[in-house]
Write a protein that holds these residues in place. Structure first.
Motif, PDB file in Angstrom:
ATOM      1  N   ARG A 165      40.834  56.780 -49.653  1.00 46.09           N
ATOM      2  CA  ARG A 165      39.423  57.148 -49.806  1.00 46.09           C
ATOM      3  C   ARG A 165      39.246  57.884 -51.137  1.00 46.09           C
ATOM      4  N   GLY A 216      36.555  59.296 -54.272  1.00 44.12           N
ATOM      5  CA  GLY A 216      35.217  59.658 -54.728  1.00 44.12           C
ATOM      6  C   GLY A 216      35.136  59.498 -56.239  1.00 44.12           C
ATOM      7  N   GLN A 247      38.326  52.649 -49.744  1.00 41.29           N
ATOM      8  CA  GLN A 247      36.989  53.153 -49.440  1.00 41.29           C
ATOM      9  C   GLN A 247      36.515  54.005 -50.620  1.00 41.29           C
ATOM     10  N   LYS A 294      33.474  56.251 -52.395  1.00 43.18           N
ATOM     11  CA  LYS A 294      32.229  56.992 -52.204  1.00 43.18           C
ATOM     12  C   LYS A 294      31.701  57.405 -53.570  1.00 43.18           C
ATOM     13  N   ARG A 316      29.474  59.435 -56.002  1.00 48.36           N
ATOM     14  CA  ARG A 316      28.767  60.708 -56.097  1.00 48.36           C
ATOM     15  C   ARG A 316      28.859  61.245 -57.521  1.00 48.36           C
TER      16      ARG A 316
END
Length: 301
Positions: free
Chosen positions: A96, A98, A125, A127, A129
């Motif tokens: 995961r 970011g 994954q 994300k 931001r």
């Protein structure tokens, strides 16, 4: 006192989500079950853990203390489960990450493609931001690591240098008077400037550089995306401050040109930011090493 780990798990999810409803959705249980669990935990501990204001909640002082104590434990449990699932090899697993728009598009997409081809069983994954949002996700345990513009800001982070990038000012033919010559930075700020919003690390670094020369900037347009800055520059709205790699195509087609500033803008560093000395899973460690060993490639956008 017997410890009911399920109650603490529910408390942690509600505390991170800031909502009983969102916490229930993440846990795949009913909101009433969440409410009852929190009530039971508050009764057992003899103190309110949340302050309620209609549908909104926030951690009480006692709840904040409890959260700080159990957060790392919850994250360690999750990391342990994930590591066990991956012990058989890299046929499965999840990482995961970011990352912001520009870094993802111009630095990571080719790396993600290569990684997916080499390890098809590992799920990536992502994300999206801002840098501050990525650090918030990292602290809550929602991502394994993030890639941000440095410095990362206050906090205890492990930082690995990923890449050094160059920012430039670009303009369309409307500002051809600035083309093919050296432009003093003091002169440039008299033109309409198109900048990222003031909360972005990239913008803060630019502001610091200009302020060191006694220059305060009032931008004509502030946006949250370098791609949008590029588009506004193409139609002549002003001079955009962007990462050089992101405008290579527009430069090659002649839609934009780079303004040679004096002095040149300082280079900026991108870093991989994580919590603690080690990443929470083998898949995350593998991806991190994969990213750090890849060379920059020309943009295809």
């Amino acid at each position: 006192m017997d410890i009911d780990y399920e109650l603490y798990k529910i408390f942690y999810r509600v505390a991170v989500a800031g909502s009983f409803t969102k916490g229930a959705e993440e846990l795949h249980i009913t909101q009433s079950a969440v409410s009852q669990a929190i009530k039971n935990l508050e009764s057992r501990l003899g103190t309110p853990l949340f302050l309620r204001d209609g549908r909104r909640i926030r951690r009480s002082q006692e709840g904040e203390v409890l959260f700080r104590h159990i957060a790392q434990g919850i994250l360690n449990f999750s990391a342990g489960e994930r590591s066990l699932k991956e012990m058989a090899g890299f046929d499965s697993g999840e990482v995961r990450i970011g990352v912001g728009d520009t870094i993802c598009r111009y630095h990571l997409v080719p790396i993600f493609k290569s990684f997916a081809e080499a390890y098809p069983g590992i799920r990536i994954q992502v994300k999206n931001r801002t840098s501050s949002g990525i650090l918030s996700l990292l602290r809550s345990g929602s991502i394994d690591f993030g890639i941000v513009s440095l410095p990362a800001g206050p906090g205890q982070y492990k930082i690995q240098l990923f890449r050094t990038v160059r920012d430039v000012f670009v303009a369309s033919g409307r500002y051809e008077v600035l083309q093919n010559r050296s432009c003093d930075i003091d002169e440039l700020v008299n033109y309409p400037l198109l900048l990222l919003n003031g909360e972005s690390t990239t913008r803060k670094l630019l502001d610091h550089f200009l302020q060191s020369r006694g220059i305060k900037v009032v931008p004509a347009i502030e946006l949250e995306s370098m791609d949008l800055l590029e588009e506004f520059a193409k139609i002549g709205f002003g001079i955009a401050h962007v990462e050089e790699l992101s405008v290579q195509r527009a430069i090659s087609t002649g839609e934009l040109f780079i303004i040679n500033t004096e002095p040149a803008l300082p280079e900026r560093e991108l870093g991989i930011v994580s919590l603690g000395a080690t990443l929470p899973s083998r898949a995350a460690n593998l991806m991190c090493e994969f990213i750090l060993t890849r060379e920059p490639v020309p943009s295809v956008y």
